[in-house]
Write an enzyme that holds these catalytic residues in place. Structure first.
Site, PDB file in Angstrom:
ATOM      1  N   ALA A 257      -0.821  33.504  10.736  1.00  9.85           N
ATOM      2  CA  ALA A 257      -0.633  33.688   8.999  1.00  9.85           C
ATOM      3  C   ALA A 257       0.324  34.861   8.749  1.00  9.85           C
ATOM      4  O   ALA A 257       0.813  35.588   9.619  1.00  9.85           O
ATOM      5  CB  ALA A 257      -1.929  34.316   8.628  1.00  9.85           C
TER       6      ALA A 257
ATOM      7  N   GLU B   6      -3.969  39.983   6.994  1.00 12.18           N
ATOM      8  CA  GLU B   6      -2.780  39.784   6.037  1.00 12.18           C
ATOM      9  C   GLU B   6      -3.049  40.392   4.805  1.00 12.18           C
ATOM     10  O   GLU B   6      -2.293  40.990   4.155  1.00 12.18           O
ATOM     11  CB  GLU B   6      -2.652  38.256   5.856  1.00 12.18           C
ATOM     12  CG  GLU B   6      -2.654  37.420   7.206  1.00 12.18           C
ATOM     13  CD  GLU B   6      -1.450  38.024   8.247  1.00 12.18           C
ATOM     14  OE1 GLU B   6      -0.516  38.575   7.921  1.00 12.18           O
ATOM     15  OE2 GLU B   6      -1.780  37.593   9.391  1.00 12.18           O
TER      16      GLU B   6
ATOM     17  N   ASN C 178       3.312  37.630   3.225  1.00 11.29           N
ATOM     18  CA  ASN C 178       4.222  37.568   1.842  1.00 11.29           C
ATOM     19  C   ASN C 178       3.303  38.107   0.729  1.00 11.29           C
ATOM     20  O   ASN C 178       2.254  37.651   0.568  1.00 11.29           O
ATOM     21  CB  ASN C 178       4.491  36.257   1.449  1.00 11.29           C
ATOM     22  CG  ASN C 178       4.878  35.323   2.901  1.00 11.29           C
ATOM     23  OD1 ASN C 178       5.600  35.626   3.598  1.00 11.29           O
ATOM     24  ND2 ASN C 178       4.039  34.278   3.271  1.00 11.29           N
TER      25      ASN C 178
ATOM     26  N   HIS D 148      -2.229  44.188   5.037  1.00  7.04           N
ATOM     27  CA  HIS D 148      -0.421  44.391   5.187  1.00  7.04           C
ATOM     28  C   HIS D 148      -0.229  44.890   3.811  1.00  7.04           C
ATOM     29  O   HIS D 148       1.079  45.293   3.733  1.00  7.04           O
ATOM     30  CB  HIS D 148       0.123  43.022   5.559  1.00  7.04           C
ATOM     31  CG  HIS D 148       0.187  42.942   7.037  1.00  7.04           C
ATOM     32  ND1 HIS D 148       0.820  44.231   7.735  1.00  7.04           N
ATOM     33  CD2 HIS D 148       0.224  41.943   8.010  1.00  7.04           C
ATOM     34  CE1 HIS D 148       0.951  43.671   9.053  1.00  7.04           C
ATOM     35  NE2 HIS D 148       0.422  42.540   9.366  1.00  7.04           N
TER      36      HIS D 148
HETATM   37  N1  BES Z   1       3.428  39.311   9.900  1.00  3.95           N
HETATM   38  C1  BES Z   1       2.640  38.498  10.897  1.00  3.95           C
HETATM   39  C2  BES Z   1       2.996  36.968  11.101  1.00  3.95           C
HETATM   40  C3  BES Z   1       4.258  36.781  11.649  1.00  3.95           C
HETATM   41  C4  BES Z   1       4.532  36.980  13.191  1.00  3.95           C
HETATM   42  C5  BES Z   1       5.361  36.335  11.367  1.00  3.95           C
HETATM   43  C6  BES Z   1       5.706  36.921  13.777  1.00  3.95           C
HETATM   44  C7  BES Z   1       6.584  36.095  11.986  1.00  3.95           C
HETATM   45  C8  BES Z   1       6.727  36.277  13.391  1.00  3.95           C
HETATM   46  C9  BES Z   1       1.262  38.729  10.592  1.00  3.95           C
HETATM   47  O1  BES Z   1       0.908  39.692   9.890  1.00  3.95           O
HETATM   48  C10 BES Z   1       0.207  38.532  11.839  1.00  3.95           C
HETATM   49  O2  BES Z   1       0.296  39.394  12.599  1.00  3.95           O
HETATM   50  N2  BES Z   1      -0.393  37.273  12.098  1.00  3.95           N
HETATM   51  C11 BES Z   1      -1.218  37.269  13.395  1.00  3.95           C
HETATM   52  C12 BES Z   1      -2.557  37.218  13.142  1.00  3.95           C
HETATM   53  C13 BES Z   1      -2.953  38.761  13.356  1.00  3.95           C
HETATM   54  C14 BES Z   1      -4.390  38.625  12.753  1.00  3.95           C
HETATM   55  C15 BES Z   1      -2.816  39.623  14.347  1.00  3.95           C
HETATM   56  C16 BES Z   1      -0.641  35.838  13.771  1.00  3.95           C
HETATM   57  O3  BES Z   1       0.066  35.215  13.134  1.00  3.95           O
HETATM   58  O4  BES Z   1      -0.839  35.437  15.155  1.00  3.95           O
HETATM   59 ZN    ZN Z   2       0.459  41.367  11.101  1.00  5.27          ZN
END
Ligand code: BES
Ligand code: ZN
Length: 851
Positions: free
Chosen positions: A257, A293, A260, A296
């Protein structure tokens, strides 16, 4: 091979031309979307006198370029556009560009792309440059106003709505943000609407947007969102700051996820849940990711990162926050055990191999390759250690100062540590090494009992990692408690601060030699190297007041049993079995905890443990040993299983809460053991009677483990063939539980199916990811699985380099194994590297792994 330019932290320079405001207009069309951008620059001669203006841009067709309305004739290159300083006014100016892009052909799922007829974006880390010419770096923060033109009914972007009419909508985001937080969604979507009243009385409209028909599966995500919003107010004093908060679920998404601003975009598997389609693990994950998210919004968006080397500033902290939240919502003990298991499985593995890097790396080729377990999970552990060292109250004061001091800024790890130094008066110079040095420290322990004084000598060993052969000692918080021989705690948990290579700590006034419980709560991300007798481990498993170390004692015992069996021991000794029999029937213990304790160590985990101890793991022997161990456990527990299954049977309506989930976990662990003895009769009955996905999938897995389950697989498929998310589970469970000599064949059979839509990252992961998660199958001696994985990586790479690169980490452990397997894996890495047109993503990974 694609050129591999390395970016260095040391080369950071502020951007030359401050940017205030951005106006974007999108005219959406699948083949030819037009993007008009008006960038309001405010020159600052003091900042970079005489500098050219450089904008990033990739895969864009430039239609028009104008400066304050006057057309300019500048040719872009492959990676962007340069406006010579001589052309630029000294006063504020507006640069206008119009470009054309084709979202429909965008299979990399980065920038603007289409998923199931809907437009969506993914800009982190460097995807905005695939949408328009822009300074695509996180330290350029601007206010965005967005106009979307399309006949689709739902048109969304960041911030607050600023008007809409037939065929258009406008959005205005009052908060300056970097381009990576930009988002746009357009499609035929329906919402689950709700609202939230912030503590200060602001009414926020909440919406979860999905395809028609999926609204009924959004309730849990919405509930998790509201709980997250309340929690961040109560625990961190952080309120939401816009009038609306939108979440959109999309089927094609590289990650889990994305945060944004005001418009989070989610992989649909992390939003949609019903008891019939989602497992307890899915529910738990949805709750955690929704929270992550949302959190963030403050740790990432209001305060962002100066550059991508600082990624852990937002990710480590936000993971730490979502872990705290999940602990508060469920059980802290269970959550901690799960988090440590994941840390060891992913981060310790990374730290032990060729991909090891510091929590804050100092160079990269492709930033997408640095969204790693080290940045995320170790990044969260580092924050946990900081909190342990300064205490809860000081941590809270430091966080308040962090938000006050850096709100609206793009910050660094230095800024973060300075906040803690200023708030607490501590010198964190030594602590900083946790951010700059890779590798998992090993801790050895010596005990001495003399004249009523117990002393503990701790010694830290810092292994070499790529580019970092020698290291200075770290500060390591070691939480210790002491028990007397009858099991009473005589020294409650105290945090020892190990700052030198070797240090002794004394405990006085004890009547008898104590039993030490060391590294309680897993107080630091280290390997504790300590020879403890089976009897002492069994004692801690029975008496430790620290739930983590209780579990850890059982785990350590189990690993010893497994290692002995794999090395040829004829039988499973009684210590571990007797401890398990006692533990599983101890009704004072949370069923979820008991289920975790019953889970045998994974084969990959065991292989890593053996390799770290200088032994060579044999995947086939480990697999056989683990099966024998399960059979022995099933035998020892046989008299208890019927009663336990009865006691953990859920009566009444399904709830995804932690209490019911814990009971189901224990119930299904028992079912798995029982099926090793009853030929699958109980599992067949359980599958037939199941009314939720947790129970269906557990019964199916139990049957597949004993080589049965084909009728159940067929029934499952017949029922769920129209549901992508559920069918992902159907694909995955077959690969995960395939016998070692059948794994590659199973993958070949599944990937030949018409519904193996390999361009969908979820479907690809459910088969090819499962291939490498089946340890004995992946490492089967003939190398067929290695070849299959490399074939699929090479096939995916031209379409979706990010996901291909991520999945390639299956090869990172090759050094653990015998020369035959090493040769086979290295040959696959060499084959990958010899392929022409390789992406920068996969090329960097293969190069590092082969190195
Ligand atoms: N900012 C990230 C999503 C992301 C990661 C976008 C790499 C582009 C490149 C998001 O906040 C995130 O960390 N998502 C994790 C889940 C989270 C619970 C650790 C994911 O997508 O696995
Ligand atoms: Zn993250």
């Amino acid at each position: 091979m694609t050129q591999q330019t390395t970016v260095y932290l040391a080369d950071y320079r502020p951007y030359s031309h401050p940017l205030d405001r951005v106006e974007l207009t999108f005219r959406l069309a699948p083949q030819a979307t037009r993007v008009v951008a008006r960038l309001h620059f405010r020159p600052d001669p003091a900042r970079s006198p005489g500098a050219d203006l450089r904008l990033d841009g990739e895969g864009l067709r430039l239609i028009r370029l104008a400066l304050d309305g006057t057309p300019l004739d500048c040719q872009p290159d492959d990676t962007g556009l340069t406006l010579p300083a001589a052309l630029l006014p000294a006063d504020p100016f507006v640069l206008e560009t119009e470009v054309e892009i084709a979202p429909v052909g965008n299979t990399a799922l980065e920038g603007l792309y289409m998923s199931n007829g809907m437009y969506c974006t993914q800009c982190e880390a460097e995807g905005f440059r695939k949408i328009t010419y822009y300074p695509d770096r996180p330290d350029v923060m601007a206010r965005f106003h967005v106009r979307i033109e399309s006949d689709l009914p739902v048109l969304l972007s960041n911030g607050n709505p600023a008007g809409q009419g037939p065929g258009w909508a406008e959005w205005d985001d009052p908060w300056p943000k970097p381009a990576y937080l930009f988002a746009l969604v357009a499609g035929e979507l329906v919402a689950l609407p709700d609202h939230f009243l912030t503590t200060s009385g602001r009414e926020v409209a909440l919406n979860i947007w999905v395809r028609a028909g999926d609204e009924s599966r959004c309730a849990y995500a919405m509930d998790a969102l509201k709980r997250s919003m309340r929690w961040d107010e109560q625990v961190y004093g952080r309120e939401y700051d816009l009038d609306v908060f939108n979440i959109v679920a999309v089927d094609d998404f590289n990650m889990g996820a994305m945060e944004n601003k005001g418009l989070n975009i989610f992989n649909s598997k992390l939003v949609l849940a019903s008891p019939q389609t989602a497992t307890d693990t899915d529910y738990e994950r949805i709750e955690a990711v929704i929270a992550h998210e949302y959190f963030h919004n403050w740790t990432g968006n209001r305060i962002t990162c100066r550059d991508w080397f600082q990624l852990c500033l937002k990710e480590g902290l936000t993971v730490f926050r979502d872990q705290q939240f999940s602990g508060d919502m469920r059980s802290h003990a269970v959550k901690r055990i799960e988090d440590v298991q994941a840390l060891r499985a992913r981060q310790f593995r990374e730290d032990q191999g060729p991909l090891a890097h510091p929590v804050r790396p100092d160079s990269f080729v492709e930033i997408n390759n640095f969204y790693t377990a080290t940045v995320y999970e170790k990044g969260a552990e580092v924050i946990g250690m900081l909190k342990r060292l300064v205490g809860d109250a000081e941590y809270a004061r430091a966080l308040d100062l962090y938000f006050a001091r850096h709100d609206g800024e793009a910050a660094t790890i230095e800024d973060w540590l300075k906040v803690f130094e200023d708030a607490t008066g501590r010198d964190l110079g030594q602590f900083k090494r946790w951010y700059t040095e890779a590798g998992t420290p090993r801790l050895t322990v010596q005990e001495e009992w003399k004249d009523g004084i117990y002393s503990l000598t701790l010694e830290q060993h810092l292994p070499p990692t790529p580019g970092q052969p020698v290291k200075a000692p770290k500060v390591i918080p070691v939480a210790v408690g002491l028990l007397n021989p009858n099991g009473d705690e005589v020294q409650p948990t105290t945090v020892l601060e190990l700052t030198e290579t070797r240090q002794s700590f004394r405990f006085e006034g004890l009547a008898s030699r104590p039993v030490a419980s060391i590294l309680r709560g897993f107080s630091a991300p280290v390997v504790l190297d300590r020879a403890v007798s089976a009897a002492e481990r069994a004692f801690l498993l029975a008496h430790d007041t620290d739930p983590f170390n209780r579990w850890e004692a059982g785990r350590a015992l189990a690993k010893e049993v497994l290692a002995d069996l794999a090395a040829g021991a004829p039988t499973v000794g009684p210590d571990w079995l007797e401890a398990m029999v006692r533990l599983v029937q101890d009704d004072s213990l949370d069923p979820a905890f008991r289920a975790l304790a019953l889970r045998l160590p994974g084969e990959d985990d065991m292989a890593a443990t053996l390799a770290a101890a200088g032994k060579q793991p044999d995947p086939a022997a480990l697999h056989t040993a683990r099966r024998r161990m399960a059979a022995a456990l099933a035998g020892a527990l046989a008299p208890a299983l019927p009663g336990l299954m009865e006691a953990t049977q859920i009566t009444g309506a399904f709830s995804p809460d932690a209490v019911q989930a814990g009971k189901r976990a224990l119930h299904n662990a028992c079912l798995g053991l029982l099926s090793l003895r009853d030929g699958g009769a109980a599992a067949e009955a359980a599958f037939a009677a199941a009314t939720n996905m947790t129970d269906s999938l557990a019964a199916l897995a139990a049957l597949l483990e004993i080589g049965r389950g084909q009728p159940q697989l067929d029934a499952f498929e017949a029922r769920w063939r129209g549901d992508r998310l559920v069918m992902d589970k159907w694909f995955m469970v077959q690969v995960l539980h395939a016998a070692p000599d059948q794994t590659a064949r199973t993958v070949e059979r599944l990937t030949a199916r018409a519904d193996f839509d390999w361009k969908n990252p979820n479907r690809f992961r459910s088969v090819i990811g499962a291939l490498s998660a089946n340890h004995a199958g992946f490492h089967y001696q003939d190398g067929a699985s290695y070849r299959l994985l490399a074939d699929w990586l090479l096939r995916l790479d031209p379409k979706n380099p990010q996901t291909a690169a991520r999945m390639s980490t299956a090869f990172e452990t090759w050094r653990r194994y015998d020369s035959g397997r090493q040769g086979l894996i290295r040959a696959e890495l060499a084959r990958i590297l010899a392929t022409s047109g390789l992406s920068r993503d996969l090329a960097e990974m293969a190069t590092r792994m082969a190195g």
